[in-house]
Design a protein around this motif. Structure first.
Motif, PDB file in Angstrom:
ATOM      1  N   PRO A   1      -2.789  -7.371  -6.512  1.00  0.00           N
ATOM      2  CA  PRO A   1      -3.720  -6.352  -7.002  1.00  0.00           C
ATOM      3  C   PRO A   1      -3.037  -5.195  -7.720  1.00  0.00           C
ATOM      4  O   PRO A   1      -3.576  -4.649  -8.691  1.00  0.00           O
ATOM      5  CB  PRO A   1      -4.412  -5.871  -5.714  1.00  0.00           C
ATOM      6  N   TYR A   2      -1.841  -4.853  -7.286  1.00  0.00           N
ATOM      7  CA  TYR A   2      -1.118  -3.731  -7.881  1.00  0.00           C
ATOM      8  C   TYR A   2      -0.510  -4.117  -9.232  1.00  0.00           C
ATOM      9  O   TYR A   2      -0.458  -3.281 -10.150  1.00  0.00           O
ATOM     10  CB  TYR A   2      -0.046  -3.238  -6.909  1.00  0.00           C
TER      11      TYR A   2
ATOM     12  N   ARG B   1       0.842  -1.216   0.000  1.00  0.00           N
ATOM     13  CA  ARG B   1       0.000   0.000   0.000  1.00  0.00           C
ATOM     14  C   ARG B   1       0.865   1.250   0.000  1.00  0.00           C
ATOM     15  O   ARG B   1       0.573   2.218  -0.722  1.00  0.00           O
ATOM     16  CB  ARG B   1      -0.914   0.017   1.228  1.00  0.00           C
TER      17      ARG B   1
ATOM     18  N   LYS C   1       2.317   1.965  -3.426  1.00  0.00           N
ATOM     19  CA  LYS C   1       1.295   2.546  -4.297  1.00  0.00           C
ATOM     20  C   LYS C   1       1.085   4.019  -3.985  1.00  0.00           C
ATOM     21  O   LYS C   1       1.022   4.871  -4.879  1.00  0.00           O
ATOM     22  CB  LYS C   1      -0.005   1.766  -4.129  1.00  0.00           C
TER      23      LYS C   1
ATOM     24  N   ASP D   1       5.687  -2.193 -10.238  1.00  0.00           N
ATOM     25  CA  ASP D   1       6.005  -2.977 -11.430  1.00  0.00           C
ATOM     26  C   ASP D   1       6.780  -4.251 -11.113  1.00  0.00           C
ATOM     27  O   ASP D   1       6.618  -5.264 -11.785  1.00  0.00           O
ATOM     28  CB  ASP D   1       6.838  -2.134 -12.405  1.00  0.00           C
TER      29      ASP D   1
ATOM     30  N   GLY E   1       2.181   3.040  -8.001  1.00  0.00           N
ATOM     31  CA  GLY E   1       1.965   1.667  -8.451  1.00  0.00           C
ATOM     32  C   GLY E   1       3.194   0.830  -8.175  1.00  0.00           C
ATOM     33  O   GLY E   1       4.168   1.302  -7.576  1.00  0.00           O
TER      34      GLY E   1
ATOM     35  N   PHE F   1      -1.866  -6.475 -11.185  1.00  0.00           N
ATOM     36  CA  PHE F   1      -3.046  -6.552 -12.056  1.00  0.00           C
ATOM     37  C   PHE F   1      -3.431  -5.157 -12.542  1.00  0.00           C
ATOM     38  O   PHE F   1      -3.768  -4.954 -13.711  1.00  0.00           O
ATOM     39  CB  PHE F   1      -4.225  -7.172 -11.306  1.00  0.00           C
ATOM     40  N   GLU F   2      -3.364  -4.190 -11.647  1.00  0.00           N
ATOM     41  CA  GLU F   2      -3.704  -2.804 -11.990  1.00  0.00           C
ATOM     42  C   GLU F   2      -2.767  -2.265 -13.061  1.00  0.00           C
ATOM     43  O   GLU F   2      -3.182  -1.505 -13.934  1.00  0.00           O
ATOM     44  CB  GLU F   2      -3.623  -1.948 -10.728  1.00  0.00           C
ATOM     45  N   ARG F   3      -1.498  -2.670 -13.008  1.00  0.00           N
ATOM     46  CA  ARG F   3      -0.505  -2.221 -13.980  1.00  0.00           C
ATOM     47  C   ARG F   3      -0.651  -2.946 -15.321  1.00  0.00           C
ATOM     48  O   ARG F   3      -0.078  -2.528 -16.322  1.00  0.00           O
ATOM     49  CB  ARG F   3       0.900  -2.508 -13.454  1.00  0.00           C
ATOM     50  N   GLY F   4      -1.342  -4.071 -15.323  1.00  0.00           N
ATOM     51  CA  GLY F   4      -1.457  -4.869 -16.539  1.00  0.00           C
ATOM     52  C   GLY F   4      -0.291  -5.811 -16.746  1.00  0.00           C
ATOM     53  O   GLY F   4      -0.101  -6.348 -17.840  1.00  0.00           O
TER      54      GLY F   4
ATOM     55  N   HIS G   1      -1.764 -13.135 -17.180  1.00  0.00           N
ATOM     56  CA  HIS G   1      -1.909 -11.754 -16.739  1.00  0.00           C
ATOM     57  C   HIS G   1      -0.662 -10.916 -17.040  1.00  0.00           C
ATOM     58  O   HIS G   1      -0.526  -9.804 -16.517  1.00  0.00           O
ATOM     59  CB  HIS G   1      -2.195 -11.715 -15.236  1.00  0.00           C
TER      60      HIS G   1
END
Length: 262
Positions: free
Chosen positions: A131-132, A78, A81, A88, A86, A134-137, A178
């Motif tokens: 989750p972070y 957290r 972020k 990587d 974010g 996934f958020e970045r792709g 992912h």
């Protein structure tokens, strides 16, 4: 090797490096910052902020937490972020044998302590970072395991690092769709500066000093090169696997132990 040729390898990347207060983790975090990364140094050591501050002019931060708890791991992610926007790359470096002794000499509470130190931080951090990523792709997780999955006087530690290898391989299969790579190095014996925080805070007995000497002899004998590695020799493979240069490598555990595959 000079880091000059890798000057911007992590430009635009946010890295979380655990166990960053000393040893391999410290070298990895500092070099990643030198190579252009935004780096969160994570450790429970009180002097962590001083270590991060040694990287002049870099975009770094320090976060103190206990990664042997799921709450501590989640708090670190957290913070990354919040600080950098974010994540990587996660480099899981927390771990290390607390005691060296024949398995018959371990007490149950000592077995539990070895597993908590050398397996749970990686397990919790891998879970907390997802989750972070996934958020970045996409992204990369590099786990620092050990070739001591085969070795004497460290059976609970060996079991923990075998678990790290299993996490690496299983999670890589699960997360490939992912765009997330999961890889590991398996360092052998490594020469490092004297630890500011000892591996065994209770201190070693005379018998444990003797068993430790047997471990050192076994590690050097098992290496084709008959020596310990250097911090630089461990740092370079970790950062290679973390970088885009290793974009087609996932699920692999790379031995870095002078030929000893563990």
């Amino acid at each position: 090797m000079s880091t000059a040729c890798f000057a911007n390898r992590f430009a635009g990347k946010v890295l979380v490096v655990t166990g960053a207060a000393q040893g391999i983790g410290r070298a990895v975090a500092q070099r990643a910052a030198d190579e252009g990364g935004k780096v969160l140094f994570v450790d429970r050591a009180a002097f962590l902020a001083d270590v991060a501050a040694e990287v002049a002019g870099a975009d770094v931060a320090a976060f103190n937490t206990d990664l042997e708890t799921c709450e501590g791991a989640a708090a670190a992610m957290r913070f990354a972020k919040e600080k950098f926007g974010g994540i990587d790359i996660l480099i899981n470096n927390v771990g290390g044998a607390i005691r060296m002794r024949p398995y018959s000499e371990f007490e149950p509470k000592q077995i539990d302590a070895e597993i908590r130190r050398s397996l749970m931080p990686t397990l919790y951090c891998c879970h907390s970072v997802l989750p972070y990523l996934f958020e970045r792709g996409g992204g990369t997780i590099v786990n620092v395991s050990s070739n001591a999955t085969r070795g004497i006087h460290r059976v609970p530690y060996s079991a923990a690092k075998g678990g790290v290898n299993a996490i690496t391989q299983s999670l890589a299969m699960e997360l490939a769709e992912h765009n997330i790579r999961v890889v590991a190095t398996a360092p052998g014996g490594t020469d490092a500066a004297l630890r500011r925080i000892p591996r065994n805070a209770a201190g070693d007995t005379a018998a444990e000093h003797g068993w430790m000497a047997e471990v050192v002899q076994q590690v050097k004998h098992s290496s084709f090169m008959k020596r310990y590695g250097t911090i630089d020799e461990q740092t370079a493979p970790i950062l290679f696997l973390a970088s885009d240069e290793a974009s087609y490598i996932t699920g692999s555990v790379l031995p870095v132990a002078g030929g000893d595959l563990g």
